[in-house]
Enzyme design. Structure first.
Site, mmCIF file in Angstrom:
data_model
loop_
_atom_site.group_PDB
_atom_site.id
_atom_site.type_symbol
_atom_site.label_atom_id
_atom_site.label_comp_id
_atom_site.label_asym_id
_atom_site.label_seq_id
_atom_site.Cartn_x
_atom_site.Cartn_y
_atom_site.Cartn_z
ATOM 1 N N ASP A 12 3.896 6.309 -2.778
ATOM 2 C CA ASP A 12 2.851 5.344 -3.127
ATOM 3 C C ASP A 12 3.380 4.277 -4.082
ATOM 4 O OD1 ASP A 12 0.329 4.223 -3.203
ATOM 5 O OD2 ASP A 12 -0.387 5.536 -4.802
ATOM 6 N N ASN A 60 -4.367 3.894 6.850
ATOM 7 C CA ASN A 60 -3.646 2.637 6.608
ATOM 8 C C ASN A 60 -3.995 1.533 7.608
ATOM 9 O OD1 ASN A 60 -0.577 4.190 5.375
ATOM 10 N ND2 ASN A 60 -2.375 3.463 4.265
#
Length: 226
Positions: A12, A60
């Site tokens: 991340d 996503n």
């Protein structure tokens, strides 16, 4: 002390890193690939047999199309660059997730590299692509239902997940200063040691990785016992 066989990573912070540096999320994604290569090398050095990378989650798709397209191009270019090297280096690639929605050219290359490296044994890199743990569990139960199995066991569920024949990770690392699991390997991490790291993924290097491995080796893991 025997180190972990399986490390999973939620990588991340690429986009935020890019915005901080050059006001470009794509720059962070490009830098993130460099970190992936570094951590793979270090994993091999530490004799880790399985490395699972949360590469593209099923959530996503909510990102701008221009960014998802860039990610797909980045991944495709990486495969083109490393395709032959993966076999030479004895690295196995395994896809976790449903890549049917991916661009046709990328999908073909992913399946080809998975097939081409199937018998490699040095390390297995699991790429979680269009992956969501809840959907993985739903898919497993659909398969079990089709097989008409009346007795449901933990082994039966595990044998119908994307991670069949892959040991559960002993370590889960999440970079990016975010303390959540984001629908990643929810079934598999029941006894995993979790390390949340403040650094964004492009700033996470082999020294940070080694610190976590050393911390893990000092943990007494009881698995519910005393």
């Amino acid at each position: 002390m025997i180190g972990p066989k399986h490390v999973a990573i939620i990588m991340d912070g690429n986009g935020r890193w890019g915005l901080k540096k050059k006001n470009s999320r794509n720059l962070g994604h490009k830098k993130g690939i460099i970190r992936v290569e570094e951590i793979i090398k270090q994993s091999i050095k530490k004799k880790i047999k399985f490395l699972t990378l949360y590469t593209f989650s099923s959530d996503n798709w909510k990102r701008p199309k221009i960014e998802t397209n860039f990610l797909f191009t980045l991944l495709e270019n990486y495969i083109d660059k490393e395709f032959n090297n993966l076999k030479k280096k004895n690295i196995k690639i395994k896809i976790l997730g449903d890549i049917d929605k991916f661009p046709p050219s990328l999908k073909i290359k992913l399946r080809k590299v998975e097939k081409n490296t199937n018998y490699n044994t040095l390390i297995q890199i699991n790429l979680a692509l269009n992956y969501g743990s809840r959907q993985e569990l739903v898919n497993a139960f659909k398969i079990i239902s089709i097989k008409k199995k009346r007795i449901i066991t933990e082994k039966l569920i595990s044998d119908n997940l994307y991670t069949k024949n892959i040991p559960d990770p002993e370590i889960l690392i999440r970079t990016g200063n975010t303390n959540r699991l984001s629908n990643f390997l929810l079934w598999q991490i029941n006894y995993t040691e979790i390390f949340f790291v403040k650094k964004l993924w492009p700033d996470f290097g082999k020294n940070d990785f080694n610190i976590i491995l050393n911390k893990f080796n000092k943990i007494k893991r009881n698995f519910g016992a005393i």
